[in-house]
Design a protein around this motif. Structure first.
Motif, PDB file in Angstrom:
ATOM      1  N   LEU A  93     -15.462 -15.203  19.704  1.00 21.33           N
ATOM      2  CA  LEU A  93     -15.796 -15.410  21.105  1.00 21.33           C
ATOM      3  C   LEU A  93     -16.458 -16.744  21.403  1.00 21.33           C
ATOM      4  O   LEU A  93     -16.064 -17.440  22.348  1.00 21.33           O
ATOM      5  CB  LEU A  93     -16.723 -14.283  21.589  1.00 21.33           C
ATOM      6  N   HIS A  94     -17.487 -17.102  20.639  1.00 16.27           N
ATOM      7  CA  HIS A  94     -18.399 -18.152  21.097  1.00 16.27           C
ATOM      8  C   HIS A  94     -18.414 -19.433  20.275  1.00 16.27           C
ATOM      9  O   HIS A  94     -19.030 -20.404  20.687  1.00 16.27           O
ATOM     10  CB  HIS A  94     -19.826 -17.595  21.154  1.00 16.27           C
ATOM     11  N   ARG A  95     -17.780 -19.458  19.121  1.00 16.01           N
ATOM     12  CA  ARG A  95     -17.878 -20.662  18.287  1.00 16.01           C
ATOM     13  C   ARG A  95     -16.935 -21.759  18.789  1.00 16.01           C
ATOM     14  O   ARG A  95     -15.872 -21.495  19.370  1.00 16.01           O
ATOM     15  CB  ARG A  95     -17.544 -20.325  16.834  1.00 16.01           C
ATOM     16  N   PRO A  96     -17.295 -23.029  18.554  1.00 18.57           N
ATOM     17  CA  PRO A  96     -16.390 -24.132  18.912  1.00 18.57           C
ATOM     18  C   PRO A  96     -15.201 -24.173  17.966  1.00 18.57           C
ATOM     19  O   PRO A  96     -15.288 -23.795  16.797  1.00 18.57           O
ATOM     20  CB  PRO A  96     -17.281 -25.371  18.745  1.00 18.57           C
ATOM     21  N   ARG A  97     -14.067 -24.631  18.479  1.00 17.72           N
ATOM     22  CA  ARG A  97     -12.848 -24.739  17.681  1.00 17.72           C
ATOM     23  C   ARG A  97     -12.366 -26.186  17.719  1.00 17.72           C
ATOM     24  O   ARG A  97     -12.427 -26.840  18.763  1.00 17.72           O
ATOM     25  CB  ARG A  97     -11.751 -23.815  18.221  1.00 17.72           C
ATOM     26  N   GLY A  98     -11.849 -26.656  16.599  1.00 18.78           N
ATOM     27  CA  GLY A  98     -11.358 -28.025  16.520  1.00 18.78           C
ATOM     28  C   GLY A  98      -9.846 -28.089  16.567  1.00 18.78           C
ATOM     29  O   GLY A  98      -9.158 -27.067  16.443  1.00 18.78           O
ATOM     30  N   PRO A  99      -9.288 -29.295  16.714  1.00 18.94           N
ATOM     31  CA  PRO A  99      -7.828 -29.436  16.848  1.00 18.94           C
ATOM     32  C   PRO A  99      -7.072 -29.058  15.582  1.00 18.94           C
ATOM     33  O   PRO A  99      -5.889 -28.732  15.632  1.00 18.94           O
ATOM     34  CB  PRO A  99      -7.646 -30.921  17.171  1.00 18.94           C
ATOM     35  N   GLU A 100      -7.769 -29.091  14.446  1.00 18.50           N
ATOM     36  CA  GLU A 100      -7.089 -28.825  13.177  1.00 18.50           C
ATOM     37  C   GLU A 100      -7.035 -27.338  12.830  1.00 18.50           C
ATOM     38  O   GLU A 100      -6.323 -26.939  11.903  1.00 18.50           O
ATOM     39  CB  GLU A 100      -7.806 -29.570  12.036  1.00 18.50           C
ATOM     40  N   GLU A 101      -7.751 -26.494  13.575  1.00 20.60           N
ATOM     41  CA  GLU A 101      -7.801 -25.076  13.215  1.00 20.60           C
ATOM     42  C   GLU A 101      -6.443 -24.407  13.375  1.00 20.60           C
ATOM     43  O   GLU A 101      -5.744 -24.588  14.379  1.00 20.60           O
ATOM     44  CB  GLU A 101      -8.839 -24.337  14.053  1.00 20.60           C
ATOM     45  N   LEU A 102      -6.071 -23.609  12.390  1.00 20.33           N
ATOM     46  CA  LEU A 102      -4.823 -22.844  12.429  1.00 20.33           C
ATOM     47  C   LEU A 102      -5.086 -21.532  13.168  1.00 20.33           C
ATOM     48  O   LEU A 102      -5.887 -20.708  12.728  1.00 20.33           O
ATOM     49  CB  LEU A 102      -4.328 -22.566  11.015  1.00 20.33           C
ATOM     50  N   PHE A 103      -4.426 -21.347  14.302  1.00 24.77           N
ATOM     51  CA  PHE A 103      -4.626 -20.155  15.116  1.00 24.77           C
ATOM     52  C   PHE A 103      -3.689 -19.032  14.669  1.00 24.77           C
ATOM     53  O   PHE A 103      -2.603 -19.297  14.125  1.00 24.77           O
ATOM     54  CB  PHE A 103      -4.374 -20.457  16.595  1.00 24.77           C
ATOM     55  N   PRO A 104      -4.048 -17.777  14.928  1.00 20.20           N
ATOM     56  CA  PRO A 104      -3.178 -16.652  14.546  1.00 20.20           C
ATOM     57  C   PRO A 104      -1.809 -16.704  15.199  1.00 20.20           C
ATOM     58  O   PRO A 104      -0.846 -16.148  14.668  1.00 20.20           O
ATOM     59  CB  PRO A 104      -3.970 -15.423  15.018  1.00 20.20           C
ATOM     60  N   TRP A 105      -1.694 -17.365  16.342  1.00 18.05           N
ATOM     61  CA  TRP A 105      -0.439 -17.390  17.100  1.00 18.05           C
ATOM     62  C   TRP A 105       0.363 -18.678  16.886  1.00 18.05           C
ATOM     63  O   TRP A 105       1.404 -18.871  17.506  1.00 18.05           O
ATOM     64  CB  TRP A 105      -0.738 -17.229  18.592  1.00 18.05           C
ATOM     65  N   ASP A 106      -0.089 -19.535  15.997  1.00 21.01           N
ATOM     66  CA  ASP A 106       0.591 -20.821  15.820  1.00 21.01           C
ATOM     67  C   ASP A 106       1.995 -20.705  15.232  1.00 21.01           C
ATOM     68  O   ASP A 106       2.768 -21.666  15.267  1.00 21.01           O
ATOM     69  CB  ASP A 106      -0.249 -21.744  14.924  1.00 21.01           C
ATOM     70  N   PHE A 107       2.350 -19.548  14.694  1.00 21.20           N
ATOM     71  CA  PHE A 107       3.706 -19.378  14.132  1.00 21.20           C
ATOM     72  C   PHE A 107       4.766 -19.275  15.222  1.00 21.20           C
ATOM     73  O   PHE A 107       5.969 -19.363  14.948  1.00 21.20           O
ATOM     74  CB  PHE A 107       3.762 -18.118  13.255  1.00 21.20           C
ATOM     75  N   ILE A 108       4.353 -19.083  16.484  1.00 19.55           N
ATOM     76  CA  ILE A 108       5.303 -18.985  17.600  1.00 19.55           C
ATOM     77  C   ILE A 108       5.662 -20.387  18.079  1.00 19.55           C
ATOM     78  O   ILE A 108       4.793 -21.246  18.242  1.00 19.55           O
ATOM     79  CB  ILE A 108       4.718 -18.162  18.766  1.00 19.55           C
ATOM     80  N   ASP A 109       6.939 -20.616  18.286  1.00 20.82           N
ATOM     81  CA  ASP A 109       7.417 -21.878  18.851  1.00 20.82           C
ATOM     82  C   ASP A 109       7.674 -21.665  20.339  1.00 20.82           C
ATOM     83  O   ASP A 109       8.651 -21.027  20.727  1.00 20.82           O
ATOM     84  CB  ASP A 109       8.710 -22.309  18.137  1.00 20.82           C
ATOM     85  N   GLN A 110       6.762 -22.217  21.165  1.00 21.94           N
ATOM     86  CA  GLN A 110       6.873 -22.033  22.610  1.00 21.94           C
ATOM     87  C   GLN A 110       7.691 -23.133  23.287  1.00 21.94           C
ATOM     88  O   GLN A 110       7.932 -23.083  24.490  1.00 21.94           O
ATOM     89  CB  GLN A 110       5.473 -22.002  23.247  1.00 21.94           C
ATOM     90  N   GLY A 111       8.065 -24.147  22.510  1.00 23.15           N
ATOM     91  CA  GLY A 111       8.823 -25.238  23.117  1.00 23.15           C
ATOM     92  C   GLY A 111       7.959 -26.395  23.556  1.00 23.15           C
ATOM     93  O   GLY A 111       8.460 -27.355  24.165  1.00 23.15           O
ATOM     94  N   TYR A 112       6.652 -26.338  23.290  1.00 25.45           N
ATOM     95  CA  TYR A 112       5.770 -27.476  23.547  1.00 25.45           C
ATOM     96  C   TYR A 112       4.711 -27.500  22.451  1.00 25.45           C
ATOM     97  O   TYR A 112       4.455 -26.502  21.789  1.00 25.45           O
ATOM     98  CB  TYR A 112       5.145 -27.425  24.937  1.00 25.45           C
ATOM     99  N   SER A 113       4.097 -28.646  22.249  1.00 23.45           N
ATOM    100  CA  SER A 113       3.259 -28.844  21.072  1.00 23.45           C
ATOM    101  C   SER A 113       1.794 -28.498  21.319  1.00 23.45           C
ATOM    102  O   SER A 113       1.287 -28.604  22.441  1.00 23.45           O
ATOM    103  CB  SER A 113       3.349 -30.291  20.587  1.00 23.45           C
ATOM    104  N   LYS A 114       1.143 -28.130  20.248  1.00 20.04           N
ATOM    105  CA  LYS A 114      -0.299 -27.884  20.254  1.00 20.04           C
ATOM    106  C   LYS A 114      -1.055 -29.173  20.579  1.00 20.04           C
ATOM    107  O   LYS A 114      -2.089 -29.158  21.256  1.00 20.04           O
ATOM    108  CB  LYS A 114      -0.699 -27.338  18.886  1.00 20.04           C
ATOM    109  N   GLU A 115      -0.532 -30.298  20.100  1.00 12.03           N
ATOM    110  CA  GLU A 115      -1.173 -31.595  20.340  1.00 12.03           C
ATOM    111  C   GLU A 115      -1.193 -31.926  21.832  1.00 12.03           C
ATOM    112  O   GLU A 115      -2.162 -32.506  22.336  1.00 12.03           O
ATOM    113  CB  GLU A 115      -0.429 -32.696  19.572  1.00 12.03           C
ATOM    114  N   LEU A 116      -0.126 -31.552  22.525  1.00 15.60           N
ATOM    115  CA  LEU A 116      -0.072 -31.776  23.976  1.00 15.60           C
ATOM    116  C   LEU A 116      -1.192 -30.999  24.675  1.00 15.60           C
ATOM    117  O   LEU A 116      -1.898 -31.544  25.538  1.00 15.60           O
ATOM    118  CB  LEU A 116       1.287 -31.336  24.523  1.00 15.60           C
ATOM    119  N   LEU A 117      -1.365 -29.741  24.292  1.00 13.45           N
ATOM    120  CA  LEU A 117      -2.409 -28.915  24.904  1.00 13.45           C
ATOM    121  C   LEU A 117      -3.797 -29.468  24.596  1.00 13.45           C
ATOM    122  O   LEU A 117      -4.674 -29.481  25.469  1.00 13.45           O
ATOM    123  CB  LEU A 117      -2.296 -27.475  24.396  1.00 13.45           C
ATOM    124  N   TRP A 118      -4.003 -29.916  23.352  1.00 16.80           N
ATOM    125  CA  TRP A 118      -5.306 -30.469  22.986  1.00 16.80           C
ATOM    126  C   TRP A 118      -5.619 -31.718  23.823  1.00 16.80           C
ATOM    127  O   TRP A 118      -6.759 -31.903  24.287  1.00 16.80           O
ATOM    128  CB  TRP A 118      -5.341 -30.815  21.499  1.00 16.80           C
TER     129      TRP A 118
END
Length: 556
Positions: A518-543
């Motif tokens: 819930l409350h901890r900070p997250r960095g751009p390098e963290e692997l999220f549980p949902w990162d295996f899904i390809d949504q058609g746009y990049s994580k870098e764009l969102l960051w």
């Protein structure tokens, strides 16, 4: 409640429905379509209605609906022929809300079906899951589920059924069948992936086993003109029983930074008026009013033509929420003619600074102008949606929510020569960071602070007799936030909650600290549980968008 009494209640409900499908089971694939919420909520969900219609159009499939009923103290039964869950070959859950996740193990457990997918073998049913949550983050319920359909039903369902038929013909084992199905783009089989964690509890690796794809691409319907989702079955107790809901488009071009729907349902697609004419005609045979459904109704390029088509056939229209900066006089006139007494708008935040941070894209003068138009059209009741706990939000931003409401009240009195707005209902809800949005890295606000900010709004607006403040309890938003960004370890908590444990006790029992999610900070390098899904746009764009939003907030 006595099961016999409940079954009789189901039969009476079925008798009151319009257009349910009751098919003989002989020689068919029996599928239970499960909505883990109440009948009234489920029947108002167009995705659920669409899948029910698509499955029952298949000659070799019999599909029956199953709902969660809080009054039950026994296993659920299907609505059509009152069959228990264990009698179906496939249980297909449709889950649009994370807070419904606990009911998956609860309903399976009540039916005596093993929760662990790898221990669930025939004659127990396979468990499939689709819906919005499957495309956002399916991991909190992954251990319970045999496969997830990532994407839209029109694109996935025909291929799933075709592959399942092939597996039956080949008399494939469950394991072989799931391996076959994992080859379908958009199908995620959790048992074919291994997750490891580091000493901090972060995901270290998320790897496929065997031939399963490293990334699961979300499937999108290539042509929405071929199928128009609507309320195929009308029931006496659904949320919108007085109208037929019709989807006129999918997706939103605005893509506000907090909104999962804006990012998930892309590309933006609007159904043409030509493709909607037949559906409008069929819908008006059932009800006088049509509810237009889309993430961005006001952005539809043929909205005026759709309204005229409905009126030309003697019908009326309804919409759930309107875009503030796209309120056309013709639309307002149509809503007034349809008997609308209340309109819903979503400023989301009271200050211009915060609206800019969240990418809302509207100015205060546009909000005032929209309310001016609404009042001039003769509608005197408003429902306004706001959030608290947004990124960079301060007490001053919350105060400006109050000030904005007071400005609207003043405007109402000015335009109506003292009579004013009849009612403003504020719906104030805690912000929940969602996967696949720029704010997926942001921490959830402390519940005590959320309560304090909601109470500030309530306290400051209490003297205004025409203002009502409603809100979601922060404790439930906290659970939603936990589930929205949780990983597979959360499934152990859900199993205990389904068995009657409190959330806090369940978290302690499995030694999971909710603050970690819930409350901890997250960095751009963290692997999220949902990162295996390809949504058609990049994580870098969102960051990048997230960082610009935070910078915009600090500059202002």
């Amino acid at each position: 409640m006595d099961p016999r009494v409940w079954i009789e209640k189901q039969r009476r409900l079925l008798a009151c429905e319009e257009n349910p499908v009751v098919k003989p089971w002989g020689g068919k694939i029996p599928m239970g379509l499960v909505f883990p919420n109440t009948y009234s909520v489920g029947m108002a969900n167009l995705g659920f209605q669409l899948v029910y219609s698509m499955l029952n159009r298949e000659q070799d499939v019999v599909c029956e609906r199953i709902f969660w009923d809080p009054s039950e103290g026994f296993q659920p039964f299907s609505l059509e022929t009152q069959q228990p869950l264990g009698h179906f070959e496939i249980l297909a859950f449709s889950i649009p809300f994370e807070n419904d996740y606990p009911r998956v193990p609860q309903m399976l457990g009540m039916a005596g079906i093993p929760l662990d997918s790898q221990k669930r073998l025939p004659p127990h049913p396979m468990v499939w899951v689709g819906g919005v949550t499957a495309s956002l983050n399916p991991e909190p319920i992954a251990p319970f589920v045999d496969l997830f359909a990532i994407g839209e039903a029109e694109a996935l369902l025909p291929e799933l059924l075709q592959k399942y038929r092939f597996c039956k013909q080949q008399r494939a084992s469950k394991k072989q069948c799931l391996e076959e199905m994992s080859s379908i783009p958009g199908v995620y089989v959790p048992s074919l992936y291994r997750v490891t964690y580091d000493k901090r509890g972060l995901i270290k690796s998320f790897r496929p086993v065997g031939a399963a794809p490293e990334k699961v691409k979300r499937r999108v319907a290539s042509n929405l003109e071929l199928e128009v989702p609507r309320s195929f079955v009308l029931g006496p107790s659904s949320e919108f029983e007085s109208m037929v809901l019709v989807e006129i488009g999918r997706g939103c071009p605005r893509r506000c930074f907090f909104c999962a729907a804006g990012h998930l349902f892309h590309p933006v697609r609007h159904r043409s008026l030509d493709s909607l004419r037949r559906t409008i005609k069929e819908a008006l045979k059932l009800r006088e009013k049509i509810g237009l459904v889309s993430s961005s109704v006001c952005d539809h390029p043929e909205l005026e033509g759709i309204c005229k088509e409905v009126f030309s056939q003697g019908g009326k229209i309804s919409v759930s929420s309107l875009r503030l900066d796209r309120l056309e006089d013709q639309l307002l006139e149509s809503l007034v003619q349809s008997g609308h007494k209340t309109l819903s708008l979503a400023p989301e935040a009271g200050s211009q600074r915060l609206r800019d941070v969240i990418g809302k894209g509207i100015r205060e003068d546009q909000i005032l102008e929209a309310v001016n138009k609404i009042l001039s059209a003769g509608i005197a009741r408003l429902r306004l949606y706001f959030m608290v706990g947004l990124p960079t939000e301060t007490r001053q931003d919350v105060e400006q929510t109050v000030e904005l409401v007071k400005k609207l009240l003043h405007l109402g009195r000015k335009l109506t020569r003292g009579k004013g707005l009849e009612r403003i209902t504020l719906s104030v809800n805690p912000f929940v960071p969602k996967p696949w949005t720029p704010f997926q890295w942001h921490a959830f606000e402390d519940t005590s602070e959320l309560k304090s900010r909601i109470q500030l709004i309530q306290r400051r607006l209490r003297p205004e007799r025409r203002v009502q403040v409603l809100h979601e309890p922060p404790k439930w938003a906290r659970i939603q936030s936990l589930l929205a960004r949780g990983d597979r370890r959360i499934a152990m908590v859900l199993s205990l909650v389904a068995g009657g444990e409190t959330w806090e006790k369940a978290l302690k029992e499995v030694n999971l600290n909710p603050d970690f999610y819930l409350h901890r900070p997250r960095g751009p390098e963290e692997l999220f549980p949902w990162d295996f899904i390809d949504q058609g746009y990049s994580k870098e764009l969102l960051w990048g968008i997230y960082q610009k939003a935070l910078a915009r907030g600090s500059q202002n």
